[in-house]
Design a protein around this motif. Structure first.
Motif, PDB file in Angstrom:
ATOM      1  N   PHE A 177       0.835  -1.205   0.000  1.00 42.03           N
ATOM      2  CA  PHE A 177       0.000   0.000   0.000  1.00 42.03           C
ATOM      3  C   PHE A 177       0.871   1.257   0.000  1.00 42.03           C
ATOM      4  CE2 PHE A 177      -3.274  -2.755   2.311  1.00 42.03           C
ATOM      5  CZ  PHE A 177      -3.886  -3.113   1.131  1.00 42.03           C
ATOM      6  N   MET A 198       0.699   4.109  -2.872  1.00 40.84           N
ATOM      7  CA  MET A 198       0.409   5.509  -2.544  1.00 40.84           C
ATOM      8  C   MET A 198       1.563   6.406  -2.972  1.00 40.84           C
ATOM      9  SD  MET A 198      -1.455   5.038   1.175  1.00 40.84           S
ATOM     10  CE  MET A 198      -1.876   6.768   1.319  1.00 40.84           C
ATOM     11  N   SER A 248      -4.669   7.117  -4.712  1.00 40.37           N
ATOM     12  CA  SER A 248      -5.381   7.916  -3.711  1.00 40.37           C
ATOM     13  C   SER A 248      -5.857   7.031  -2.561  1.00 40.37           C
ATOM     14  CB  SER A 248      -6.593   8.603  -4.351  1.00 40.37           C
ATOM     15  OG  SER A 248      -7.536   7.637  -4.792  1.00 40.37           O
ATOM     16  N   SER A 249      -6.219   7.673  -1.468  1.00 43.78           N
ATOM     17  CA  SER A 249      -6.749   6.931  -0.316  1.00 43.78           C
ATOM     18  C   SER A 249      -8.023   6.181  -0.681  1.00 43.78           C
ATOM     19  CB  SER A 249      -7.014   7.898   0.844  1.00 43.78           C
ATOM     20  OG  SER A 249      -5.831   8.537   1.251  1.00 43.78           O
ATOM     21  N   GLY A 250      -8.865   6.810  -1.503  1.00 41.13           N
ATOM     22  CA  GLY A 250     -10.106   6.164  -1.913  1.00 41.13           C
ATOM     23  C   GLY A 250      -9.858   4.887  -2.686  1.00 41.13           C
ATOM     24  N   ARG A 251      -8.844   4.872  -3.556  1.00 43.71           N
ATOM     25  CA  ARG A 251      -8.546   3.676  -4.336  1.00 43.71           C
ATOM     26  C   ARG A 251      -8.015   2.563  -3.437  1.00 43.71           C
ATOM     27  NH1 ARG A 251      -5.546   4.439  -9.955  1.00 43.71           N
ATOM     28  NH2 ARG A 251      -6.190   2.241  -9.947  1.00 43.71           N
ATOM     29  N   ILE A 252      -7.212   2.921  -2.439  1.00 42.18           N
ATOM     30  CA  ILE A 252      -6.707   1.918  -1.494  1.00 42.18           C
ATOM     31  C   ILE A 252      -7.876   1.309  -0.713  1.00 42.18           C
ATOM     32  CG2 ILE A 252      -5.274   1.523   0.523  1.00 42.18           C
ATOM     33  CD1 ILE A 252      -3.698   1.936  -2.023  1.00 42.18           C
ATOM     34  N   GLN A 253      -8.771   2.165  -0.230  1.00 42.89           N
ATOM     35  CA  GLN A 253      -9.938   1.657   0.486  1.00 42.89           C
ATOM     36  C   GLN A 253     -10.770   0.747  -0.395  1.00 42.89           C
ATOM     37  OE1 GLN A 253     -12.304   4.611   2.520  1.00 42.89           O
ATOM     38  NE2 GLN A 253     -10.504   5.875   2.972  1.00 42.89           N
ATOM     39  N   ALA A 310      -9.903  -1.215   5.709  1.00 41.98           N
ATOM     40  CA  ALA A 310      -9.699  -0.398   4.507  1.00 41.98           C
ATOM     41  C   ALA A 310      -9.323   1.029   4.879  1.00 41.98           C
ATOM     42  CB  ALA A 310     -10.965  -0.402   3.655  1.00 41.98           C
ATOM     43  N   SER A 346      -5.719   2.960   4.028  1.00 41.67           N
ATOM     44  CA  SER A 346      -5.610   4.228   3.306  1.00 41.67           C
ATOM     45  C   SER A 346      -4.829   5.277   4.095  1.00 41.67           C
ATOM     46  CB  SER A 346      -7.004   4.764   2.988  1.00 41.67           C
ATOM     47  OG  SER A 346      -7.694   5.133   4.174  1.00 41.67           O
ATOM     48  N   ARG A 347      -4.553   5.006   5.376  1.00 48.88           N
ATOM     49  CA  ARG A 347      -3.838   5.978   6.210  1.00 48.88           C
ATOM     50  C   ARG A 347      -2.431   5.505   6.550  1.00 48.88           C
ATOM     51  NH1 ARG A 347      -8.685   7.589  10.511  1.00 48.88           N
ATOM     52  NH2 ARG A 347     -10.026   8.637   8.984  1.00 48.88           N
TER      53      ARG A 347
END
Length: 504
Positions: free
Chosen positions: A412, A416, A421-426, A489, A493-494
């Protein structure tokens, strides 16, 4: 799942313990002790629930007050359950314990707060699929049972159960002819009470169990099965029904004379079609021959029944050979209040025979409400077990998603760093969880359909593959999967990109 996920979360803590001198064997013993403690707490909770459930069921199914008063959950079974819980928990504690045994101390101490572990686990994915599959089976079973019993209890009985009082008396071992004569005298006395429209008696009342059917034959070409019911005069009048052909059974039917019977419309249609059945002979269980004297309207005389079109033969009770029933049931159609009627009924029975005690008294409406009370309790228990299974599946799904997220922390971080983006990772984490859940849901639906087809005889008003139930189950399990994977998720993303890229 949770133990494995917790072991991954505590890798750095384990490394610190090892660096301070704790032996690996001690770490393993600590994890096994935690698993045993969880098993013991779970067993205590399960035993409390089992004790409460068994006591609640006994109050419903107990045939007579006091018979099952001393029934309690068996301690042998409880000990067996505790043993199995401990063994299962210790077995499933071995995986995180062995992982802790192989923890590399130096890399984890240099890793900061993130403990990273590489690779993927096919076993954890397979367990998620299996757990979701069994959750689908339980939830589907509860849904089908609920829809079935809801349909069953809302069916039209075909008669008005309001203002019918049911009274059961103890007749004793009276001689046959005299016993039937006593029944008739009591019926006549009850019918004479002010406010009573009609009174009759029968061997069964709605809600009785073991509704065994008998073979009913017109001739060799026309035979079927149906219910045989022995009733007294004015039985139809008490229920507010009438004959549509011929006549009703009366008090003039006598032992030694021609055995007579009434049949309902469904049986008449099955055996005679459009031909008038009055005057024909029927053979019951190939032993008794009776003459049809009347055809009555269809109704669910035994209360809600899984057969929506039951077949009935009504025989005159006073013509039965042998002894009368030991506990006959009187049906009383009345106009006044129960408070005013019940003492009059008790007094009237005592006037005819002071040695005939009243052992049961209830309204027809209350009796019908008990017909499926046990089934309703079982449905509630099944729904409870399905909910517990769903919660366990959700926690297991969460633990595996968190475990996989920790495994893929470096991945991840790289994604990144490359602009994801964070949304895509989630979305990636949730999508992977949904794929695992979908496999379990599909397998569970197939298992549920096979099980429901095998038990189709106990369903009423719903098919084994009822679309409403199955769509609701899929939606519920899908929402459960999304909710369970949301926190992992969000954490994925973080991930701190710098810390993740520093890991080896």
């Amino acid at each position: 799942y949770l133990l494995l996920g917790r072991a991954v979360e505590r890798q750095r803590d384990t490394a610190v313990r090892l660096s301070l001198g704790a032996s690996r064997a001690r770490i393993v013993r600590m994890l096994l002790a935690e698993g045993a403690t969880l098993a013991l707490l779970a067993w205590i909770a399960a035993y409390v629930i089992a004790w409460w459930t068994s006591q609640a069921l006994l109050r419903i199914i107990e045939p007579r007050p006091g018979v099952l008063a001393n029934a309690k959950p068996d301690w042998t079974l409880a000990a067996y359950g505790l043993t199995m819980a401990l063994v299962a928990t210790l077995v499933f504690s071995l995986a995180p314990a062995l992982r802790s045994w192989r923890v590399p101390v130096s890399p984890l101490l240099k890793a900061g707060e993130l403990g990273i572990t590489g690779g993927r686990s096919r076993w954890t994915t397979a367990l998620v699929v299996v757990q979701f599959a069994f959750s689908v089976v339980l939830v589907t079973a509860a849904g089908l049972a609920y829809r079935s019993i809801t349909t069953l209890t809302s069916v039209d009985l075909g008669f008005n159960p309001d203002r019918i009082l049911l009274v059961t008396v103890r007749l004793g071992d009276e001689a046959g002819a005299e016993g039937f004569a006593r029944l008739e005298r009591v019926r006549e006395r009850l019918a004479a009470i002010p406010g009573v429209d009609a009174a009759s008696y029968a061997r069964r009342i709605p809600g009785a169990t073991l509704l065994a059917s008998s073979r009913i034959r017109r001739d060799e070409q026309h035979a079927t099965t149906g219910f045989i019911r022995h009733v007294g005069p004015d039985y139809l009048r008490v229920l507010g029904l009438h004959v549509i052909a011929g006549r009703e059974l009366t008090a003039n039917e006598r032992r030694g004379g021609t055995r007579v019977a009434m049949i309902n419309q469904q049986l008449a249609a099955d055996l005679f079609g459009n031909e008038p059945p009055i005057g024909y002979q029927l053979a019951i269980s190939d032993r008794e021959q009776v003459e049809i004297v009347g055809v009555v309207t269809d109704a669910l005389f035994d209360g809600p029944n899984r057969d929506s079109h039951p077949r009935y033969v009504f025989l005159a009770e006073q013509q039965m050979p042998g002894l009368p029933p030991a506990d006959p049931h009187f049906y009383i159609r009345h106009r006044g209040t129960l408070e005013a009627l019940t003492p009059l009924v008790t007094r009237a029975i005592g006037e005819v025979d002071a040695g005939m005690p009243v052992v049961f008294m209830s309204t027809m409406t209350a009796r019908l409400a008990l017909v499926f009370e046990l089934e309703g309790q079982i449905v509630s228990l099944l729904a409870g077990f399905a909910f517990i299974s769903l919660v366990i599946a959700a926690f297991g799904h969460y633990a595996v998603a968190m475990f996989n997220m920790r495994r893929r922390t470096r991945e991840f971080g790289v994604r990144m760093a490359l602009g994801a983006s964070s949304g895509r990772i989630q979305a990636a984490v949730v999508r992977e969880s949904i794929v695992h859940a979908t496999a379990g849901i599909v397998i569970g639906l197939a298992m549920s359909a096979a099980m429901a087809i095998g038990f189709r005889s106990i369903l009423f008003g719903v098919t084994p593959v009822d679309p409403i139930t199955y769509v609701a189950v899929v939606a519920l399990l899908a929402v459960t999967s999304i909710v369970a994977s949301y926190v992992p998720a969000l954490r994925a993303s973080r991930v701190n990109v710098v810390d993740a890229l520093r890991q080896e």
